[in-house]
Write a protein that holds these residues in place. Structure first.
Motif, PDB file in Angstrom:
ATOM      1  N   GLU A  85     -17.651  -2.619  -4.981  1.00  0.00           N
ATOM      2  CA  GLU A  85     -19.011  -2.068  -4.945  1.00  0.00           C
ATOM      3  C   GLU A  85     -18.964  -0.561  -4.740  1.00  0.00           C
ATOM      4  N   SER A  86     -18.065  -0.103  -3.891  1.00  0.00           N
ATOM      5  CA  SER A  86     -17.954   1.328  -3.610  1.00  0.00           C
ATOM      6  C   SER A  86     -17.419   2.089  -4.820  1.00  0.00           C
ATOM      7  N   ARG A  87     -16.553   1.441  -5.579  1.00  0.00           N
ATOM      8  CA  ARG A  87     -16.073   2.077  -6.813  1.00  0.00           C
ATOM      9  C   ARG A  87     -17.204   2.180  -7.829  1.00  0.00           C
ATOM     10  N   GLU A  88     -17.988   1.128  -7.954  1.00  0.00           N
ATOM     11  CA  GLU A  88     -19.089   1.130  -8.918  1.00  0.00           C
ATOM     12  C   GLU A  88     -20.135   2.188  -8.579  1.00  0.00           C
ATOM     13  N   MET A  89     -20.346   2.446  -7.291  1.00  0.00           N
ATOM     14  CA  MET A  89     -21.347   3.445  -6.914  1.00  0.00           C
ATOM     15  C   MET A  89     -20.802   4.873  -6.939  1.00  0.00           C
ATOM     16  N   GLY A  90     -19.493   5.034  -7.186  1.00  0.00           N
ATOM     17  CA  GLY A  90     -18.909   6.360  -7.312  1.00  0.00           C
ATOM     18  C   GLY A  90     -18.260   6.902  -6.064  1.00  0.00           C
ATOM     19  N   LEU A  91     -18.154   6.088  -5.011  1.00  0.00           N
ATOM     20  CA  LEU A  91     -17.533   6.555  -3.778  1.00  0.00           C
ATOM     21  C   LEU A  91     -16.021   6.449  -3.839  1.00  0.00           C
ATOM     22  N   VAL A  92     -15.512   5.399  -4.469  1.00  0.00           N
ATOM     23  CA  VAL A  92     -14.072   5.118  -4.546  1.00  0.00           C
ATOM     24  C   VAL A  92     -13.579   5.380  -5.964  1.00  0.00           C
ATOM     25  N   ASN A  93     -12.386   5.959  -6.068  1.00  0.00           N
ATOM     26  CA  ASN A  93     -11.801   6.233  -7.382  1.00  0.00           C
ATOM     27  C   ASN A  93     -11.031   5.047  -7.950  1.00  0.00           C
ATOM     28  N   LYS A  94     -10.145   4.478  -7.126  1.00  0.00           N
ATOM     29  CA  LYS A  94      -9.264   3.412  -7.593  1.00  0.00           C
ATOM     30  C   LYS A  94      -9.262   2.257  -6.589  1.00  0.00           C
ATOM     31  N   VAL A  95      -9.281   1.040  -7.104  1.00  0.00           N
ATOM     32  CA  VAL A  95      -9.155  -0.157  -6.277  1.00  0.00           C
ATOM     33  C   VAL A  95      -7.870  -0.867  -6.668  1.00  0.00           C
ATOM     34  N   PHE A  96      -7.035  -1.133  -5.668  1.00  0.00           N
ATOM     35  CA  PHE A  96      -5.764  -1.796  -5.906  1.00  0.00           C
ATOM     36  C   PHE A  96      -5.671  -3.068  -5.059  1.00  0.00           C
ATOM     37  N   GLU A  97      -4.802  -3.975  -5.489  1.00  0.00           N
ATOM     38  CA  GLU A  97      -4.542  -5.151  -4.663  1.00  0.00           C
ATOM     39  C   GLU A  97      -4.019  -4.683  -3.304  1.00  0.00           C
ATOM     40  N   ASP A  98      -4.381  -5.410  -2.263  1.00  0.00           N
ATOM     41  CA  ASP A  98      -4.069  -4.975  -0.903  1.00  0.00           C
ATOM     42  C   ASP A  98      -2.589  -4.683  -0.702  1.00  0.00           C
ATOM     43  N   ASP A  99      -1.731  -5.580  -1.230  1.00  0.00           N
ATOM     44  CA  ASP A  99      -0.302  -5.407  -1.007  1.00  0.00           C
ATOM     45  C   ASP A  99       0.325  -4.349  -1.912  1.00  0.00           C
ATOM     46  N   GLU A 100      -0.469  -3.771  -2.808  1.00  0.00           N
ATOM     47  CA  GLU A 100       0.026  -2.726  -3.704  1.00  0.00           C
ATOM     48  C   GLU A 100      -0.594  -1.362  -3.400  1.00  0.00           C
ATOM     49  N   LEU A 101      -1.476  -1.314  -2.384  1.00  0.00           N
ATOM     50  CA  LEU A 101      -2.244  -0.094  -2.139  1.00  0.00           C
ATOM     51  C   LEU A 101      -1.344   1.110  -1.905  1.00  0.00           C
ATOM     52  N   ARG A 102      -0.374   0.983  -1.010  1.00  0.00           N
ATOM     53  CA  ARG A 102       0.478   2.129  -0.697  1.00  0.00           C
ATOM     54  C   ARG A 102       1.303   2.563  -1.906  1.00  0.00           C
ATOM     55  N   GLN A 103       1.876   1.606  -2.607  1.00  0.00           N
ATOM     56  CA  GLN A 103       2.690   1.933  -3.770  1.00  0.00           C
ATOM     57  C   GLN A 103       1.856   2.619  -4.853  1.00  0.00           C
ATOM     58  N   LYS A 104       0.693   2.067  -5.151  1.00  0.00           N
ATOM     59  CA  LYS A 104      -0.145   2.622  -6.222  1.00  0.00           C
ATOM     60  C   LYS A 104      -0.720   3.982  -5.830  1.00  0.00           C
ATOM     61  N   THR A 105      -1.070   4.162  -4.554  1.00  0.00           N
ATOM     62  CA  THR A 105      -1.564   5.459  -4.107  1.00  0.00           C
ATOM     63  C   THR A 105      -0.461   6.506  -4.206  1.00  0.00           C
ATOM     64  N   MET A 106       0.752   6.130  -3.855  1.00  0.00           N
ATOM     65  CA  MET A 106       1.876   7.044  -3.978  1.00  0.00           C
ATOM     66  C   MET A 106       2.124   7.402  -5.443  1.00  0.00           C
ATOM     67  N   GLU A 107       1.977   6.443  -6.326  1.00  0.00           N
ATOM     68  CA  GLU A 107       2.132   6.725  -7.759  1.00  0.00           C
ATOM     69  C   GLU A 107       1.076   7.721  -8.230  1.00  0.00           C
ATOM     70  N   LEU A 108      -0.156   7.556  -7.749  1.00  0.00           N
ATOM     71  CA  LEU A 108      -1.217   8.494  -8.085  1.00  0.00           C
ATOM     72  C   LEU A 108      -0.878   9.886  -7.582  1.00  0.00           C
ATOM     73  N   ALA A 109      -0.387   9.971  -6.345  1.00  0.00           N
ATOM     74  CA  ALA A 109      -0.015  11.260  -5.765  1.00  0.00           C
ATOM     75  C   ALA A 109       1.104  11.921  -6.572  1.00  0.00           C
ATOM     76  N   LYS A 110       2.093  11.136  -6.965  1.00  0.00           N
ATOM     77  CA  LYS A 110       3.212  11.683  -7.745  1.00  0.00           C
ATOM     78  C   LYS A 110       2.739  12.162  -9.113  1.00  0.00           C
ATOM     79  N   ASP A 111       1.767  11.470  -9.686  1.00  0.00           N
ATOM     80  CA  ASP A 111       1.225  11.884 -10.973  1.00  0.00           C
ATOM     81  C   ASP A 111       0.542  13.250 -10.856  1.00  0.00           C
ATOM     82  N   ILE A 112      -0.209  13.448  -9.768  1.00  0.00           N
ATOM     83  CA  ILE A 112      -0.849  14.742  -9.528  1.00  0.00           C
ATOM     84  C   ILE A 112       0.196  15.826  -9.335  1.00  0.00           C
ATOM     85  N   CYS A 113       1.307  15.479  -8.682  1.00  0.00           N
ATOM     86  CA  CYS A 113       2.366  16.454  -8.382  1.00  0.00           C
ATOM     87  C   CYS A 113       3.068  16.975  -9.628  1.00  0.00           C
TER      88      CYS A 113
END
Length: 261
Positions: free
Chosen positions: A171-199
């Protein structure tokens, strides 16, 4: 630097700042907010990183502001608390790094404000929830309104205020508050991948993208275009922009000069 309320480490070009007060549901008081602000300012001054990920330990991401620093306190003390909150939000906005809030659980009231003030937000699909819950206590979430209303728009923000409801990650993603939603057990890995992509870009480009975005967002359209024209001209002659265009035309990887802005 050593902190009481947070943990901080750097992994290559990524800083990881972790709220570490699970016994208090990571509630934000003057001491905690001051430490977060000082940590961000130190990271900004050194500028060894391109991205900072904001995490939290414990079953709650952040339960808002620490109630004992509000209840039965003189107005001068409460004002000091929210001046400290303002200082923190200003630090997030002004650091040259892209700040990503990695939300694994409930972020409510001041916690929702904290993540809404970050540049990007990732969230765990099942356990992350967001809300401005102040009206439960007959206490309007005025400071969270500033950041949240700029992310989700006036009507949705008013709904969040008036219902004091918690909204899911989707719901928060649909309203524009959240950028990406990941499975709970993948959150840290996927967020790190996003950070590395920005880097992959230069420190200069990340800094200018962030600063220019926040500078123009409050302008009129005409003012924003006048500002953008000048920024495009100035950035076009920068060392890293020239290197980026040249590398693209020569079909090679760019070599950034991160000592030069």
């Amino acid at each position: 630097m050593n902190y009481d309320s947070i943990l901080y480490e750097e992994q290559d070009e990524i800083g990881i700042l972790t709220l570490n007060m699970p016994e208090k549901r990571n509630a934000l008081g003057i001491h905690a907010e001051t430490e977060i602000t000082e940590c961000l300012q130190d990271a900004a001054k050194r500028h060894d990183t391109k991205v900072i990920i904001l995490r939290a330990n414990g079953p709650i991401f952040c339960a808002g502001h620490y109630r004992p620093e509000i209840v039965n306190q003189p107005v001068s003390n409460i004002r000091k608390l929210f001046q400290t909150s303002f200082n923190l939000m200003s630090a997030i906005r002004n650091v040259p790094q892209c700040v990503i809030a990695e939300v694994h659980a409930i972020a409510m009231a001041g916690g929702c404000h904290l993540v809404a003030g970050c540049d990007l937000i990732t969230a765990a699909r099942e356990k992350a929830q967001f809300g401005m819950t102040g009206l439960i206590y007959s206490y309007n979430c005025t400071t969270p309104t500033v950041a949240v209303s700029r992310a989700v728009g006036q009507k949705k923000c008013m709904e969040m205020l008036m219902t004091a409801a918690l909204y899911s990650a989707e719901e928060s993603r649909e309203m524009g508050l959240v950028n990406k939603v990941f499975e709970d057990d993948e959150l840290r890995q996927k967020t790190m991948e996003l950070a590395k992509d920005i880097c992959k870009s230069s420190k200069y480009a990340i800094y200018m993208s962030k600063q220019n975005f926040y500078a123009q967002v409050e302008m009129t359209e005409h003012q924003a275009y006048m500002f953008a024209k000048e920024m495009m001209a100035q950035q076009g002659v920068s060392v890293n922009a020239i290197e980026g265009f040249t590398a693209f035309m020569e079909k090679r990887d760019p070599v950034w000069n991160d000592d030069t802005f």
